[in-house]
Design an enzyme around this catalytic site. Structure first.
Site, PDB file in Angstrom:
ATOM      1  CB  SER A  17      -0.909   0.014   1.231  1.00  0.00           C
ATOM      2  OG  SER A  17      -1.605   1.241   1.327  1.00  0.00           O
ATOM      3  CG  LEU A  18       1.863   3.610  -3.376  1.00  0.00           C
ATOM      4  CD1 LEU A  18       1.606   4.414  -4.643  1.00  0.00           C
ATOM      5  CD2 LEU A  18       3.338   3.627  -3.024  1.00  0.00           C
ATOM      6  CB  SER A  19      -2.412   4.446   2.332  1.00  0.00           C
ATOM      7  OG  SER A  19      -3.400   4.236   1.341  1.00  0.00           O
ATOM      8  CE  LYS A  68     -11.735   0.436  -1.131  1.00  0.00           C
ATOM      9  NZ  LYS A  68     -11.594   1.076  -2.453  1.00  0.00           N
ATOM     10  CG  ASN A  89     -12.287   5.301   0.725  1.00  0.00           C
ATOM     11  OD1 ASN A  89     -13.168   6.048   1.172  1.00  0.00           O
ATOM     12  ND2 ASN A  89     -11.290   5.753  -0.022  1.00  0.00           N
ATOM     13  CG  ASP A 105     -12.090   4.915  -3.409  1.00  0.00           C
ATOM     14  OD1 ASP A 105     -10.937   5.373  -3.278  1.00  0.00           O
ATOM     15  OD2 ASP A 105     -12.430   3.792  -2.989  1.00  0.00           O
ATOM     16  N   GLY A 128     -14.753  -3.045 -17.515  1.00  0.00           N
ATOM     17  CA  GLY A 128     -14.786  -3.809 -16.284  1.00  0.00           C
ATOM     18  C   GLY A 128     -16.045  -3.546 -15.481  1.00  0.00           C
ATOM     19  N   GLY A 130     -16.159  -4.494 -11.708  1.00  0.00           N
ATOM     20  CA  GLY A 130     -15.919  -4.843 -10.316  1.00  0.00           C
ATOM     21  C   GLY A 130     -16.275  -3.717  -9.370  1.00  0.00           C
ATOM     22  CE1 TYR A 217       0.017   1.839  -6.296  1.00  0.00           C
ATOM     23  CE2 TYR A 217      -2.318   2.438  -6.245  1.00  0.00           C
ATOM     24  CZ  TYR A 217      -1.214   1.857  -5.648  1.00  0.00           C
ATOM     25  OH  TYR A 217      -1.326   1.301  -4.394  1.00  0.00           O
TER      26      TYR A 217
END
Length: 280
Positions: A17-19, A68, A89, A105, A128, A130, A217
């Site tokens: 995770s980049l968070s 979520k 989220n 989001d 998509g 999802g 990303y």
């Protein structure tokens, strides 16, 4: 006397995770020396125990897959935005002990598009079907004045997208994934598929495409995004979304304006120093 404040991102898997990089960069820039932001590997079974163990030092949580929806029954309330897609989220823990859920989001998608000059469009295509696709539809409900064509692989996914469209007030039209090349001619294309799923479409990018929003990303750029950029058209990437939704999280948790440019730079630096892996 200063008081330690804690926040973290939860999910499974969570190692890539980049968070933490984004939130920690924001805290440093804002001078929040007593704030910490960590990551915890938490699945649906472990989530209730983790939330129950939060004390008054906790300011908030970021949630990624598969939490979520699982978080919702554990909260005291959720925003209309989160309710619209049944996905949270962001959790803010208030001073009076309440746990409030939101979805950043959706406004993050809108903000990332607005940053690239996309504020209103007449139609769009979504690749998509999802969880991210439902957030994309919710964002398109705000900026798209006409139909949205969803390109899906199964009848079950088609039914889900029609249902989301009905709930969100979006005119969703369904097309088979085999016809996905046609999507590339839409004014706005939002790709919500896993890595590699759209690579075969790269050679079909039109000479003068509209705007592409590819939610990935890592790896970046995708083959589709690279070809899109070569055509001289606008490309919005998953890091743009991640940064914009994180900006909103920081602001909700700290009550201060978040440093967008600083957070983006931190995300770019973190991506530049790692090998490809699971995103979150």
């Amino acid at each position: 006397m200063s008081t330690l404040r804690r926040a973290a991102v939860l999910g499974s898997p969570i190692a890539h995770s980049l968070s933490p990089a984004l939130h920690r960069a924001a805290y440093a820039d804002l001078g929040l020396e007593d704030w910490s932001y960590d990551r915890f590997e938490v699945d649906e079974a472990a989530l209730p125990g983790f939330v129950q163990g939060l004390d008054s030092s906790w300011a908030g949580l970021s949630l990624t897959m598969p939490l979520k929806r699982a978080i919702i029954p554990l909260l005291d309330g959720i925003s209309d935005t989160a309710a619209s897609v049944e996905a949270v989220n962001t959790v803010v823990l208030t001073e009076d002990g309440r746990r409030l859920g939101d979805n950043t989001d959706i406004p993050g998608i809108v903000a990332a598009l607005r940053e690239r000059g996309v504020e209103k469009i007449e139609s769009a295509a979504v690749l998509g079907a999802g969880a991210t696709a439902s957030s994309a539809l919710a964002a398109l409900a705000e900026i798209c004045t006409g139909p949205v064509t969803a390109y899906v692989r199964s009848a079950a996914r088609a039914d889900e997208m029609r249902d989301w469209g009905g709930r969100l007030g979006v005119d969703v039209r369904i097309a088979d994934w085999a016809e996905a090349e046609a999507a590339l001619h839409a004014p706005l294309v939002i790709a919500t598929t896993p890595a590699g799923a759209t690579d075969a479409l790269a050679d079909a990018v039109p000479a003068v495409p509209g705007t592409l929003f590819d939610v990935l990303y890592e790896p970046w750029p995708t083959a589709l995004a690279a070809r899109w950029a070569e055509a001289g058209a606008g490309v919005v990437g998953g890091l743009d979304l991640l940064v914009h939704q994180a900006v909103l999280q920081v602001e909700q948790m700290t009550g201060q304006d978040a440093p967008l440019a600083v957070m983006r730079a931190a995300g770019e630096a973190a991506l530049g120093g790692r090998t490809p892996g699971v995103s979150g």
